[in-house]
Write a protein that holds these residues in place. Structure first.
Motif, PDB file in Angstrom:
ATOM      1  N   PRO B 134     -11.565   9.450  -5.614  1.00 49.10           N
ATOM      2  CA  PRO B 134     -11.559   9.205  -7.358  1.00 49.10           C
ATOM      3  C   PRO B 134     -10.483   8.796  -7.994  1.00 49.10           C
ATOM      4  N   MET B 135      -9.359   8.478  -7.056  1.00 54.54           N
ATOM      5  CA  MET B 135      -8.070   7.796  -7.717  1.00 54.54           C
ATOM      6  C   MET B 135      -7.819   6.398  -7.328  1.00 54.54           C
ATOM      7  N   THR B 136      -8.882   5.960  -6.807  1.00 59.27           N
ATOM      8  CA  THR B 136      -8.581   4.537  -6.304  1.00 59.27           C
ATOM      9  C   THR B 136      -8.953   3.695  -7.558  1.00 59.27           C
ATOM     10  N   PRO B 137      -8.088   2.713  -7.866  1.00 63.81           N
ATOM     11  CA  PRO B 137      -8.189   2.006  -9.145  1.00 63.81           C
ATOM     12  C   PRO B 137      -9.435   1.006  -8.825  1.00 63.81           C
ATOM     13  N   THR B 138      -9.967   0.658  -9.985  1.00 63.02           N
ATOM     14  CA  THR B 138     -11.076  -0.371  -9.916  1.00 63.02           C
ATOM     15  C   THR B 138     -10.536  -1.577  -9.580  1.00 63.02           C
ATOM     16  N   SER B 139     -11.564  -2.375  -8.584  1.00 66.88           N
ATOM     17  CA  SER B 139     -11.276  -3.515  -8.227  1.00 66.88           C
ATOM     18  C   SER B 139     -10.368  -3.377  -6.911  1.00 66.88           C
ATOM     19  N   PHE B 141      -9.164  -2.175  -3.020  1.00 65.58           N
ATOM     20  CA  PHE B 141      -9.716  -2.499  -1.741  1.00 65.58           C
ATOM     21  C   PHE B 141      -9.800  -0.971  -0.865  1.00 65.58           C
ATOM     22  N   ALA B 142     -10.549  -0.612  -0.211  1.00 62.81           N
ATOM     23  CA  ALA B 142     -10.790   0.602   0.483  1.00 62.81           C
ATOM     24  C   ALA B 142     -11.624   0.259   1.600  1.00 62.81           C
ATOM     25  N   THR B 143     -11.369   1.205   2.628  1.00 60.79           N
ATOM     26  CA  THR B 143     -12.478   0.905   3.968  1.00 60.79           C
ATOM     27  C   THR B 143     -13.977   0.933   3.421  1.00 60.79           C
ATOM     28  N   THR B 144     -14.351   1.749   2.378  1.00 61.17           N
ATOM     29  CA  THR B 144     -15.575   1.908   1.971  1.00 61.17           C
ATOM     30  C   THR B 144     -15.659   1.103   0.579  1.00 61.17           C
ATOM     31  N   ALA B 145     -14.815   0.219   0.255  1.00 60.02           N
ATOM     32  CA  ALA B 145     -14.781  -0.470  -0.881  1.00 60.02           C
ATOM     33  C   ALA B 145     -14.252  -2.013  -0.119  1.00 60.02           C
ATOM     34  N   PRO B 146     -14.846  -2.618   0.633  1.00 61.45           N
ATOM     35  CA  PRO B 146     -14.482  -3.884   1.256  1.00 61.45           C
ATOM     36  C   PRO B 146     -14.540  -4.984   0.115  1.00 61.45           C
ATOM     37  N   GLY B 148     -14.013  -4.394  -3.314  1.00 63.08           N
ATOM     38  CA  GLY B 148     -13.228  -4.115  -4.058  1.00 63.08           C
ATOM     39  C   GLY B 148     -13.944  -2.762  -4.959  1.00 63.08           C
ATOM     40  N   ASN B 149     -13.271  -1.780  -5.299  1.00 64.74           N
ATOM     41  CA  ASN B 149     -14.109  -0.612  -6.066  1.00 64.74           C
ATOM     42  C   ASN B 149     -14.690  -0.855  -7.367  1.00 64.74           C
ATOM     43  N   LEU B 150     -15.790  -0.393  -7.290  1.00 64.95           N
ATOM     44  CA  LEU B 150     -16.734  -0.486  -8.571  1.00 64.95           C
ATOM     45  C   LEU B 150     -16.490   0.628  -9.555  1.00 64.95           C
ATOM     46  N   GLU B 151     -15.940   1.883  -9.039  1.00 65.96           N
ATOM     47  CA  GLU B 151     -15.922   2.973  -9.865  1.00 65.96           C
ATOM     48  C   GLU B 151     -14.484   2.786 -10.760  1.00 65.96           C
ATOM     49  N   ARG B 152     -14.568   3.738 -11.678  1.00 63.62           N
ATOM     50  CA  ARG B 152     -13.311   3.664 -12.467  1.00 63.62           C
ATOM     51  C   ARG B 152     -12.741   5.230 -12.051  1.00 63.62           C
ATOM     52  N   PRO B 153     -11.307   5.136 -11.796  1.00 66.07           N
ATOM     53  CA  PRO B 153     -10.607   6.257 -11.390  1.00 66.07           C
ATOM     54  C   PRO B 153     -10.371   7.372 -12.563  1.00 66.07           C
ATOM     55  N   PHE B 154     -10.255   8.392 -12.009  1.00 64.48           N
ATOM     56  CA  PHE B 154      -9.885   9.723 -13.250  1.00 64.48           C
ATOM     57  C   PHE B 154      -8.261   9.366 -13.552  1.00 64.48           C
ATOM     58  N   ARG B 208      -4.706  -2.450   3.121  1.00 64.28           N
ATOM     59  CA  ARG B 208      -5.866  -3.200   2.730  1.00 64.28           C
ATOM     60  C   ARG B 208      -5.606  -3.842   1.362  1.00 64.28           C
ATOM     61  N   ASN B 209      -4.598  -3.597   0.686  1.00 61.25           N
ATOM     62  CA  ASN B 209      -4.497  -4.083  -0.659  1.00 61.25           C
ATOM     63  C   ASN B 209      -3.185  -5.158  -0.572  1.00 61.25           C
ATOM     64  N   ARG B 210      -2.864  -5.315   0.609  1.00 60.47           N
ATOM     65  CA  ARG B 210      -1.849  -6.260   0.895  1.00 60.47           C
ATOM     66  C   ARG B 210      -0.533  -5.843  -0.036  1.00 60.47           C
ATOM     67  N   LEU B 211      -0.134  -4.711  -0.050  1.00 59.87           N
ATOM     68  CA  LEU B 211       0.900  -4.399  -0.803  1.00 59.87           C
ATOM     69  C   LEU B 211       2.423  -4.291  -0.138  1.00 59.87           C
ATOM     70  N   GLY B 212       2.177  -4.707   1.278  1.00 56.15           N
ATOM     71  CA  GLY B 212       3.656  -4.600   1.914  1.00 56.15           C
ATOM     72  C   GLY B 212       3.675  -3.332   2.754  1.00 56.15           C
ATOM     73  N   ALA B 213       4.872  -3.392   3.325  1.00 56.85           N
ATOM     74  CA  ALA B 213       5.411  -2.147   3.887  1.00 56.85           C
ATOM     75  C   ALA B 213       5.745  -0.997   2.920  1.00 56.85           C
ATOM     76  N   ALA B 214       6.111  -0.066   3.321  1.00 54.78           N
ATOM     77  CA  ALA B 214       6.833   1.264   2.593  1.00 54.78           C
ATOM     78  C   ALA B 214       7.696   0.690   1.255  1.00 54.78           C
ATOM     79  N   PRO B 215       8.779  -0.069   1.805  1.00 56.07           N
ATOM     80  CA  PRO B 215       9.857  -0.266   0.594  1.00 56.07           C
ATOM     81  C   PRO B 215       9.223  -1.205  -0.412  1.00 56.07           C
TER      82      PRO B 215
END
Ligand code: TPP
Ligand code: SF4
Ligand code: SF4
Ligand code: SF4
Ligand code: MG
Lengths: 86, 274
Positions: B134-139, B141-146, B148-154, B208-215
């Motif tokens: 419920p905290m994944t931002p709209t659009s 990506f996640a394993t179950t949102a290949p 892009g997420n359709l839902e709105r986060p809290f 999934r979201n190509r955000l790079g490594a931890a840094p």
């Protein structure tokens, strides 16, 4: 603590080589070694800012001495302390 | 500041979290806040549910309970009721608190029971391999949102505030000093304290979201964070992808176990006078 001791020590057994400390050290004290772990390469440059210790996700970095009026772990962000991004 | 290693069960280290996982940074902030507060280690109970975040209880040397998914707050409530003298800290994930445990969250907040809750929000179900939460931002990506997420986060802080939490703040792993301050204020606060700590999951959410490594993910937290003051001057559309950091609520309201103790005291006196 005696001043000749390295200001920071890395516990290689816990370090997972994520590079966070290396990225957020403002003085390039830390670098990746052949084993893919963080190691202290420029101990004399350390300003005891605590960035590496606070941001290590693996509890693998410890400062061996602190600033007299220690930068408290609280109050401001890394960015505001000048650790910054490079 | 003392060495926080004394609060770790060092024989279980290195911990299970992936390289660069933000959860370790947040756990460090919790331990430093406890250290600065000078709490008695044997009088602190740390309670978690299930998930990568909830693994935290295994590594810390306090009274600990690693419970069932979403149920950290009910266990914490039970313990606080029988041991109101104890300092109770709940460490939980965004899935654990906002999905399966959402109902428990709103009622703990509504009662204003003296529990400090720290949510490790990595926007995903890390442990089960990166499903959207419920905290994944709209659009995103996640394993179950290949696609892009359709839902709105809290907005979890708004939810906790509306439900009645009396201390509410948000910070990030990157802003570890600010985060430590807020956790410390939450610990000092009498009532239900809620601190949302934005974390990074490089393994699933980052990849999934190509955000790079931890840094790079920490840099993302830095770039995308704005203060409550800055947010006030922004249009909702501009604010959409931003992390609003700061303290949202800090108020004094009667605390549940105190009100309960007063009732027991009152009934006891009535019994004696009968
Ligand atoms: C009753 C129940 N339902 C589902 C699961 C599977 N499960 C384990 S962890 C988890 C989600 C954890 O997500 P979060 O709380 O965000 O923690 P993270 O792993 O991201 O830190 C789920 C759904 C479970 N263990 N128990
Ligand atoms: S304390 Fe600061 S200067 Fe010293 S090694 Fe760590 S990050 Fe670098
Ligand atoms: S931040 Fe910690 S785990 Fe990551 S490379 Fe540095 S010492 Fe190793
Ligand atoms: S899967 Fe994600 S949340 Fe879980 S330990 Fe790995 S990086 Fe952290
Ligand atoms: Mg999560």
């Amino acid at each position: 603590m005696p001043e000749d001791k390295a200001p920071v020590v890395v516990n290689e057994a816990w370090c997972k080589g994520c590079d966070i400390c290396i990225n957020y050290c403002p003085k390039k004290v830390l670098a990746r070694n052949a084993a893919g772990k963080a190691s202290v390469v420029k101990p004399e440059a350390c300003i005891l800012c605590e960035n590496c210790e606070l941001l290590c996700p693996d509890f693998a970095i410890t400062l061996t001495r602190r600033r007299a009026k220690g930068l408290s772990a609280t109050s401001t962000s890394v960015a505001q302390k000048g650790g910054g991004s490079r | 500041m003392g060495d926080i290693h004394r609060y770790l069960r060092e024989y279980y280290m290195p911990h299970i979290w992936c390289p660069g996982c933000g959860h370790g940074i947040i756990l460090g902030a919790v331990l430093r806040a406890i250290d600065i507060a000078g709490l008695d280690q044997n009088n602190v109970a740390v309670i978690s549910g299930i998930g990568c975040a909830s693994r935290a209880t295994g590594y810390v040397d306090f009274c600990t309970l690693h419970t069932t998914h979403g149920r950290a707050l009910p266990f914490a409530t039970g313990l606080k009721m029988v041991r109101p003298d104890m300092k109770i800290v709940v460490l939980t994930g965004d899935g654990d608190t906002a999905a399966i445990g959402g109902n428990h969250l709103i009622h703990a907040a509504r009662r204003n029971i003296d529990i400090t809750t720290v949510v490790f929000n990595n926007s995903v179900y890390g442990m089960t391999s990166g499903q959207y939460s419920p905290m994944t931002p709209t659009s995103r990506f996640a394993t179950t949102a290949p696609y892009g997420n359709l839902e709105r986060p809290f907005d979890l802080c708004a939810l906790a505030s509306a439900a009645g939490a009396t201390y509410v703040a948000r910070s990030t792993a990157y802003h570890v000093r600010q985060l430590t301050t807020y956790i410390g204020r939450g610990l000092a606060h009498k009532g239900f304290s809620f601190i949302e700590a934005v974390s990074q999951c490089p393994t699933y959410y980052g990849r999934r979201n190509r955000l790079g490594a931890a840094p790079a993910m920490l840099e993302w937290q830095k770039r995308n964070s704005i203060s409550i003051e800055q947010a006030k001057d922004m249009e909702p559309a501009e604010r959409e992808d931003k992390i609003v950091t700061g303290e949202f609520v800090n108020q004094t309201v009667p605390e549940y176990t105190e009100v309960y103790a007063q009732l027991i005291g009152r009934l006891g006196r009535q019994g004696e006078s009968r």
